[in-house]
Write a protein that holds these residues in place. Structure first.
Motif, short mmCIF file in Angstrom:
data_model
loop_
_atom_site.label_atom_id
_atom_site.label_comp_id
_atom_site.label_asym_id
_atom_site.label_seq_id
_atom_site.Cartn_x
_atom_site.Cartn_y
_atom_site.Cartn_z
N VAL A 313 0.59 22.42 -54.34
CA VAL A 313 -0.12 21.23 -54.78
C VAL A 313 0.91 20.25 -55.33
CG1 VAL A 313 -2.30 22.37 -55.32
CG2 VAL A 313 -0.54 22.23 -57.07
N SER A 314 0.65 18.97 -55.19
CA SER A 314 1.59 17.97 -55.69
C SER A 314 0.83 16.69 -56.00
CB SER A 314 2.69 17.69 -54.66
OG SER A 314 2.12 17.18 -53.46
N ASN A 315 1.48 15.81 -56.76
CA ASN A 315 0.86 14.52 -57.06
C ASN A 315 1.94 13.45 -57.17
OD1 ASN A 315 1.20 15.94 -59.94
ND2 ASN A 315 1.38 13.71 -60.21
N THR A 316 1.54 12.22 -56.95
CA THR A 316 2.41 11.05 -57.09
C THR A 316 1.74 10.07 -58.03
OG1 THR A 316 3.25 11.34 -54.86
CG2 THR A 316 3.64 9.22 -55.90
N ASN A 317 2.35 9.79 -59.16
CA ASN A 317 1.80 8.86 -60.14
C ASN A 317 2.27 7.45 -59.83
OD1 ASN A 317 0.88 7.55 -62.42
ND2 ASN A 317 2.56 8.25 -63.71
N SER A 318 1.32 6.54 -59.63
CA SER A 318 1.67 5.16 -59.27
C SER A 318 1.88 4.27 -60.48
CB SER A 318 0.56 4.56 -58.39
OG SER A 318 -0.66 4.49 -59.11
N ASN A 319 1.70 4.79 -61.69
CA ASN A 319 1.82 3.96 -62.89
C ASN A 319 2.70 4.67 -63.91
OD1 ASN A 319 1.47 2.36 -65.17
ND2 ASN A 319 -0.68 1.93 -64.70
N ILE A 325 3.99 11.80 -68.28
CA ILE A 325 3.88 13.15 -67.75
C ILE A 325 2.59 13.26 -66.95
CG2 ILE A 325 3.75 15.61 -68.28
CD1 ILE A 325 5.20 15.03 -70.88
N CYS A 326 2.68 13.71 -65.72
CA CYS A 326 1.49 13.83 -64.88
C CYS A 326 1.70 15.01 -63.94
CB CYS A 326 1.28 12.53 -64.09
SG CYS A 326 -0.23 12.49 -63.14
N THR A 327 0.87 16.03 -64.08
CA THR A 327 1.05 17.26 -63.31
C THR A 327 -0.27 17.71 -62.72
OG1 THR A 327 2.82 17.92 -64.82
CG2 THR A 327 1.88 19.63 -63.40
N PHE A 328 -0.25 18.05 -61.44
CA PHE A 328 -1.43 18.61 -60.78
C PHE A 328 -1.38 20.12 -60.98
CE2 PHE A 328 -3.89 18.71 -56.46
CZ PHE A 328 -4.96 19.29 -57.11
N TYR A 337 -6.89 20.44 -61.57
CA TYR A 337 -6.99 19.33 -62.51
C TYR A 337 -5.61 18.73 -62.74
CZ TYR A 337 -5.46 22.91 -65.90
OH TYR A 337 -4.78 23.90 -66.56
N ILE A 338 -5.61 17.49 -63.18
CA ILE A 338 -4.38 16.76 -63.46
C ILE A 338 -4.23 16.60 -64.96
CG2 ILE A 338 -3.21 14.54 -63.25
CD1 ILE A 338 -4.43 14.30 -60.45
N THR A 339 -3.14 17.05 -65.51
CA THR A 339 -2.83 16.81 -66.92
C THR A 339 -1.90 15.61 -67.02
OG1 THR A 339 -0.89 18.26 -66.90
CG2 THR A 339 -3.02 19.28 -67.43
N TRP A 340 -2.09 14.80 -68.07
CA TRP A 340 -1.26 13.61 -68.20
C TRP A 340 -1.08 13.23 -69.67
CZ3 TRP A 340 -3.65 9.33 -70.45
CH2 TRP A 340 -5.07 9.35 -70.47
N VAL A 352 -3.57 8.26 -59.21
CA VAL A 352 -2.68 9.36 -58.86
C VAL A 352 -3.08 9.92 -57.51
CG1 VAL A 352 -1.87 11.66 -59.52
CG2 VAL A 352 -2.28 9.94 -61.28
N ALA A 353 -2.14 9.97 -56.58
CA ALA A 353 -2.38 10.59 -55.27
C ALA A 353 -1.97 12.04 -55.32
CB ALA A 353 -1.59 9.86 -54.20
N TRP A 354 -2.76 12.93 -54.69
CA TRP A 354 -2.47 14.35 -54.73
C TRP A 354 -2.68 15.00 -53.37
CZ3 TRP A 354 -6.67 17.07 -53.19
CH2 TRP A 354 -7.94 16.49 -53.39
N THR A 355 -2.06 16.13 -53.17
CA THR A 355 -2.26 16.93 -51.96
C THR A 355 -2.43 18.39 -52.37
OG1 THR A 355 0.09 17.37 -51.60
CG2 THR A 355 -0.81 15.37 -50.62
N ALA A 356 -3.18 19.12 -51.56
CA ALA A 356 -3.36 20.56 -51.76
C ALA A 356 -3.28 21.24 -50.41
CB ALA A 356 -4.70 20.84 -52.42
N SER A 357 -2.39 22.23 -50.30
CA SER A 357 -2.16 22.89 -49.02
C SER A 357 -2.45 24.39 -49.12
CB SER A 357 -0.72 22.70 -48.56
OG SER A 357 -0.48 23.40 -47.35
N ALA A 358 -3.33 24.86 -48.22
CA ALA A 358 -3.60 26.29 -48.08
C ALA A 358 -3.34 26.71 -46.63
CB ALA A 358 -5.03 26.59 -48.48
#
Length: 360
Positions: A313-319, A325-328, A337-340, A352-358
């Motif tokens: 899982v990953s995320n990209t914070n645009s702001n 701190i921003c973590t998926f 969930y995203i903590t920030w 925040v853009a995120w992806t999840a890969s299974a």
């Protein structure tokens, strides 16, 4: 469902008796019924319509997923490549897109262990209709459209990951730069059941090049215990020169000995099927009304339940100005969930853009 085998062949002067005509009618009825059967193809995204990651990725030198969903690149030190989803497909086929591999750094003399291929990996629980490993095991037929600038022999291989068995078939690209429809048939295998679970059971590979470790034996045209030397015998080297390319679309794999017309899936259905393995999305983070809390979290429910708890899982914070701190955080196969943490007490909102890969 009964499986159509063949329409009777007629000879010159043959009398078309009622029995012969009934045989033709029955076979045609079976063909029509088989064509109408939904989800008869085992392949996901065979028309290359879904491409959540990108439409083009350059400088590919290793194995990974890049563009079209569910199709991964298998690459071990055999050139550098650009992969793209092209708005190019055989005219009149109803297909509009194709997956393309373009060579940007050549490797005219592959080392023994080098490999280049395009793979799709299938779950065991999706393969039970094949009845592999039983006396009722089904044969398989694969159809696809292909175009390349290097004519010659290419290999399609099936690998049974549960029982370390394989079967491989060749096809020939006859003309450079021309869409050609191909059909390859794989025999039934009464040895080795597929596991009935969500793990990787069957690898479907289009070989594009391979070193001698995979080409020095005799092609395994019937199911057998895996022997690496027999997996890609006769395969041309697509990496032999810069600007060599190979494209594919309309990929279908189904039970039986005779192919049916390509099964077009509604885009929304195909997207949801692909999102079982990989999903992208966006989530808004907000701080407002002079809220004194500068740390929080936002739930991220997945649109589609994943094959398993995502391994990546990953995320990209645009702001980054307002969020330091921003973590998926991965939860389970239904969401995370995203903590920030905010960098200041001002009101703001950040996407925040995120992806999840299974993926398998």
């Amino acid at each position: 469902m009964a499986t159509y085998t063949s329409i009777p062949a007629f000879t010159s002067g043959q009398v078309l008796t009622s029995a012969v005509m009934n045989d033709v009618k029955n076979n045609l009825d079976l063909t029509n019924a088989q064509s109408a059967y939904p989800y008869r193809s085992l392949i996901y995204n065979g028309a290359m319509q879904v491409h959540q990651r990108a439409t083009s990725t350059a400088s590919i030198t290793s194995s990974a997923y890049h563009t079209a969903d569910r199709w991964s690149t298998a690459l071990i030190t055999l050139g550098t490549w650009t992969q793209s989803v092209e708005n190019d497909a055989p005219t009149g086929s109803g297909l509009r897109k194709s997956l393309k591999m373009l060579c940007t750094t050549a490797d005219a003399s592959p080392a023994a262990g080098d490999v280049l291929g395009i793979d799709q990996v299938l779950e065991g629980q999706d393969l039970q209709r094949i009845a592999k490993g039983t006396a009722s095991a089904q044969s398989l037929v694969m159809t696809f459209w292909v175009k390349a600038n290097v004519p010659g022999t290419y290999i399609v291989a099936l690998y049974d990951n549960d029982n370390t068995r394989h079967v491989c078939k060749s096809y020939t690209i006859s003309a450079s730069g021309t869409w050609e429809k191909k059909e390859v048939s794989f025999p039934a295998d009464a040895s080795g059941l597929f596991d009935n679970d969500n793990a990787a059971s069957l690898y479907v590979r289009f070989y594009l090049a391979a070193g001698s470790n995979r080409t020095s034996g005799t092609l395994a045209t019937t199911w057998a215990s895996f022997t690496q030397a027999n997996d890609a015998v006769g395969q041309v080297n697509l990496a032999s020169a810069i600007n060599n390319y190979w494209q594919v679309t309309g990929v279908q794999l189904e039970t039986g000995s005779v192919s049916t017309p390509f099964e077009f899936q509604p885009y929304g259905d195909e997207l949801r099927r692909c999102e079982r393995y990989y999903e992208t999305g966006t989530t808004w983070l907000r701080r407002q009304n002079n809220d004194t809390v500068r740390s929080s979290y936002e739930s991220v429910p997945y649109r589609v339940r994943k094959r398993a708890t995502p391994g990546t899982v990953s995320n990209t914070n645009s702001n980054t100005t307002n969020v330091t701190i921003c973590t998926f955080v991965n939860g389970d196969d239904t969401g995370g969930y995203i903590t920030w943490t905010a960098s200041s007490s001002i009101d703001f909102q950040a996407q925040v853009a995120w992806t999840a890969s299974a993926e398998l």
